[in-house]
Scaffold this motif. Structure first.
Motif, PDB file in Angstrom:
ATOM      1  N   ALA A  76       0.829  -1.204   0.000  1.00 27.45           N
ATOM      2  CA  ALA A  76       0.000   0.000   0.000  1.00 27.45           C
ATOM      3  C   ALA A  76       0.859   1.248   0.000  1.00 27.45           C
ATOM      4  CB  ALA A  76      -0.915   0.017   1.227  1.00 27.45           C
ATOM      5  N   LEU A  77       0.322   2.266  -0.617  1.00 20.64           N
ATOM      6  CA  LEU A  77       0.846   3.623  -0.511  1.00 20.64           C
ATOM      7  C   LEU A  77      -0.230   4.361   0.269  1.00 20.64           C
ATOM      8  CD1 LEU A  77       3.057   5.635  -1.384  1.00 20.64           C
ATOM      9  CD2 LEU A  77       1.614   6.192  -3.330  1.00 20.64           C
ATOM     10  N   TRP A  78       0.080   4.744   1.493  1.00 25.95           N
ATOM     11  CA  TRP A  78      -0.946   5.297   2.377  1.00 25.95           C
ATOM     12  C   TRP A  78      -0.505   6.653   2.918  1.00 25.95           C
ATOM     13  CZ3 TRP A  78       0.452   5.979   7.529  1.00 25.95           C
ATOM     14  CH2 TRP A  78       1.597   5.295   7.954  1.00 25.95           C
ATOM     15  N   GLY A  79      -1.461   7.352   3.501  1.00 30.54           N
ATOM     16  CA  GLY A  79      -1.165   8.652   4.100  1.00 30.54           C
ATOM     17  C   GLY A  79      -0.631   9.645   3.084  1.00 30.54           C
ATOM     18  N   VAL A  80      -1.138   9.579   1.865  1.00 33.73           N
ATOM     19  CA  VAL A  80      -0.647  10.478   0.818  1.00 33.73           C
ATOM     20  C   VAL A  80      -1.098  11.907   1.117  1.00 33.73           C
ATOM     21  CG1 VAL A  80      -0.789  11.050  -1.642  1.00 33.73           C
ATOM     22  CG2 VAL A  80      -0.566   8.662  -0.911  1.00 33.73           C
ATOM     23  N   SER A  86       3.842  13.791  -0.496  1.00 32.71           N
ATOM     24  CA  SER A  86       4.526  12.748   0.261  1.00 32.71           C
ATOM     25  C   SER A  86       3.562  11.606   0.567  1.00 32.71           C
ATOM     26  CB  SER A  86       5.104  13.309   1.558  1.00 32.71           C
ATOM     27  OG  SER A  86       4.062  13.753   2.407  1.00 32.71           O
ATOM     28  N   GLY A  87       4.122  10.481   0.913  1.00 32.47           N
ATOM     29  CA  GLY A  87       3.303   9.337   1.288  1.00 32.47           C
ATOM     30  C   GLY A  87       4.148   8.304   2.008  1.00 32.47           C
ATOM     31  N   HIS A  88       3.465   7.329   2.563  1.00 36.14           N
ATOM     32  CA  HIS A  88       4.092   6.233   3.293  1.00 36.14           C
ATOM     33  C   HIS A  88       3.855   4.952   2.507  1.00 36.14           C
ATOM     34  CE1 HIS A  88       4.260   8.567   7.165  1.00 36.14           C
ATOM     35  NE2 HIS A  88       3.371   9.254   6.480  1.00 36.14           N
ATOM     36  N   LEU A  89       4.775   4.015   2.626  1.00 35.83           N
ATOM     37  CA  LEU A  89       4.530   2.732   1.981  1.00 35.83           C
ATOM     38  C   LEU A  89       4.643   1.620   2.994  1.00 35.83           C
ATOM     39  CD1 LEU A  89       7.434   1.096   1.319  1.00 35.83           C
ATOM     40  CD2 LEU A  89       7.608   2.957  -0.301  1.00 35.83           C
ATOM     41  N   GLY A  90       3.934   0.552   2.704  1.00 34.69           N
ATOM     42  CA  GLY A  90       3.963  -0.605   3.577  1.00 34.69           C
ATOM     43  C   GLY A  90       3.682  -1.864   2.789  1.00 34.69           C
ATOM     44  N   ILE A  91       4.217  -2.969   3.291  1.00 38.24           N
ATOM     45  CA  ILE A  91       3.991  -4.257   2.648  1.00 38.24           C
ATOM     46  C   ILE A  91       3.723  -5.315   3.708  1.00 38.24           C
ATOM     47  CG2 ILE A  91       5.467  -3.642   0.709  1.00 38.24           C
ATOM     48  CD1 ILE A  91       7.577  -5.548   1.789  1.00 38.24           C
ATOM     49  N   GLY A  92       3.041  -6.363   3.310  1.00 37.71           N
ATOM     50  CA  GLY A  92       2.832  -7.530   4.153  1.00 37.71           C
ATOM     51  C   GLY A  92       2.899  -8.764   3.281  1.00 37.71           C
ATOM     52  N   VAL A 112       8.322   3.159  -7.746  1.00 37.72           N
ATOM     53  CA  VAL A 112       7.942   3.500  -9.123  1.00 37.72           C
ATOM     54  C   VAL A 112       6.542   4.106  -9.119  1.00 37.72           C
ATOM     55  CG1 VAL A 112       7.340   2.547 -11.398  1.00 37.72           C
ATOM     56  CG2 VAL A 112       9.439   1.809 -10.245  1.00 37.72           C
ATOM     57  N   TYR A 113       5.626   3.465  -8.408  1.00 33.35           N
ATOM     58  CA  TYR A 113       4.259   3.976  -8.345  1.00 33.35           C
ATOM     59  C   TYR A 113       4.229   5.366  -7.701  1.00 33.35           C
ATOM     60  CZ  TYR A 113      -0.647   4.525  -7.379  1.00 33.35           C
ATOM     61  OH  TYR A 113      -1.916   5.029  -7.324  1.00 33.35           O
ATOM     62  N   GLY A 114       4.886   5.512  -6.562  1.00 31.86           N
ATOM     63  CA  GLY A 114       4.849   6.780  -5.834  1.00 31.86           C
ATOM     64  C   GLY A 114       5.542   7.921  -6.560  1.00 31.86           C
ATOM     65  N   PHE A 115       6.734   7.670  -7.055  1.00 32.40           N
ATOM     66  CA  PHE A 115       7.507   8.741  -7.685  1.00 32.40           C
ATOM     67  C   PHE A 115       7.145   8.953  -9.157  1.00 32.40           C
ATOM     68  CE2 PHE A 115      10.809   7.610  -4.339  1.00 32.40           C
ATOM     69  CZ  PHE A 115      10.545   8.720  -3.563  1.00 32.40           C
ATOM     70  N   THR A 116       7.021   7.883  -9.908  1.00 34.79           N
ATOM     71  CA  THR A 116       6.824   8.001 -11.348  1.00 34.79           C
ATOM     72  C   THR A 116       5.358   8.177 -11.724  1.00 34.79           C
ATOM     73  OG1 THR A 116       8.768   6.616 -11.660  1.00 34.79           O
ATOM     74  CG2 THR A 116       7.342   6.923 -13.572  1.00 34.79           C
ATOM     75  N   VAL A 117       4.489   7.372 -11.140  1.00 37.33           N
ATOM     76  CA  VAL A 117       3.058   7.436 -11.486  1.00 37.33           C
ATOM     77  C   VAL A 117       2.363   8.585 -10.759  1.00 37.33           C
ATOM     78  CG1 VAL A 117       0.867   6.177 -11.448  1.00 37.33           C
ATOM     79  CG2 VAL A 117       2.997   4.961 -12.003  1.00 37.33           C
ATOM     80  N   ARG A 118       2.603   8.703  -9.452  1.00 38.90           N
ATOM     81  CA  ARG A 118       1.904   9.707  -8.646  1.00 38.90           C
ATOM     82  C   ARG A 118       2.621  11.042  -8.567  1.00 38.90           C
ATOM     83  NH1 ARG A 118      -2.130   7.765  -5.049  1.00 38.90           N
ATOM     84  NH2 ARG A 118      -2.439   9.979  -4.718  1.00 38.90           N
ATOM     85  N   GLY A 119       3.894  11.101  -8.927  1.00 44.75           N
ATOM     86  CA  GLY A 119       4.640  12.358  -8.895  1.00 44.75           C
ATOM     87  C   GLY A 119       4.943  12.854  -7.496  1.00 44.75           C
ATOM     88  N   LEU A 120       5.079  11.942  -6.542  1.00 43.91           N
ATOM     89  CA  LEU A 120       5.383  12.349  -5.171  1.00 43.91           C
ATOM     90  C   LEU A 120       6.841  12.785  -5.060  1.00 43.91           C
ATOM     91  CD1 LEU A 120       3.431   9.634  -3.147  1.00 43.91           C
ATOM     92  CD2 LEU A 120       2.698  11.940  -3.793  1.00 43.91           C
ATOM     93  N   LEU A 123       8.876   9.631  -0.030  1.00 44.06           N
ATOM     94  CA  LEU A 123       8.232   8.429   0.490  1.00 44.06           C
ATOM     95  C   LEU A 123       8.866   8.087   1.828  1.00 44.06           C
ATOM     96  CD1 LEU A 123       7.929   6.184  -2.693  1.00 44.06           C
ATOM     97  CD2 LEU A 123       6.113   7.430  -1.509  1.00 44.06           C
ATOM     98  N   GLN A 124       8.061   7.507   2.696  1.00 43.63           N
ATOM     99  CA  GLN A 124       8.520   7.186   4.047  1.00 43.63           C
ATOM    100  C   GLN A 124       8.100   5.776   4.409  1.00 43.63           C
ATOM    101  OE1 GLN A 124       8.061  10.299   6.984  1.00 43.63           O
ATOM    102  NE2 GLN A 124       7.285   8.823   8.487  1.00 43.63           N
TER     103      GLN A 124
END
Length: 183
Positions: A76-80, A86-92, A112-120, A123-124
């Motif tokens: 997930a990319l959460w807390g955008v 900015s946003g946070h990422l997490g995995i399980g 890739v999703y956060g920086f390239t697709v979303r333009g953030l 990331l944290q």
């Protein structure tokens, strides 16, 4: 879909929910390590935190192991924050998929999703200090340890330290250039 190395990030499907709920949510101690909210008994299906939610602003992916096509876990990319970009990422990862290097590939795909697709811009990762696998995966992708919050999280009967790691878009571009893969 976003592919990187051994994984594919794809949309969550209804068939994923029961597996994720059983293996990740019903393991109370492990769930307490990955979510700051107290565990409570929930049914699989529409009540599950893994249920498909249409219209949710938080991008939640299923992780698929590319070679087998098997469901490996969640990302997930959460807390955008769209203002600060900015946003946070997490995995399980499901227990049987841990230790295969899928975490690093998943962190890269989320970058890739956060920086390239979303333009953030930033990331944290926020993780328990004893989560060596997540810290190693994040550092391998260029994240820098920015600090430790001492005994900040109540986890299954005790307070544990939380480590905060950060990565900026320009640092990510440098990591990509150094690896010759571009962004």
């Amino acid at each position: 879909m976003i592919r990187h190395g051994k994984i594919t990030l794809r949309a969550r499907e209804e068939r994923d929910v029961d597996v994720l709920h059983r293996e990740l949510y019903e393991d109370v101690e492990n769930r307490a390590r990955s979510d700051h909210r107290p565990w409570r008994p929930l049914r699989a299906g529409p009540d599950s935190p893994y249920a498909v939610q249409q219209g949710d602003e938080t991008p939640v992916f299923s992780i698929e192991e590319s070679a087998s096509g098997d469901l490996a876990g969640v990302a997930a990319l959460w807390g955008v924050d769209t203002h600060s970009r900015s946003g946070h990422l997490g995995i399980g990862l499901r227990p049987s998929f841990r230790g295969r290097g899928l975490g690093t590939d998943t962190v890269r795909a989320l970058c890739v999703y956060g920086f390239t697709v979303r333009g953030l811009h930033r990331l944290q990762v926020d993780t328990l200090a004893d989560n060596a696998a997540m810290i190693a995966a994040a550092r391998h992708c260029g994240f820098v340890v920015e600090g430790t919050l001492r005994k900040a999280l109540w986890v299954y009967g005790r307070h544990l330290d939380e480590v905060v790691l950060g990565l900026l878009a320009e640092e990510w571009a440098g990591v990509q250039d150094a690896e010759g893969s571009g962004v």
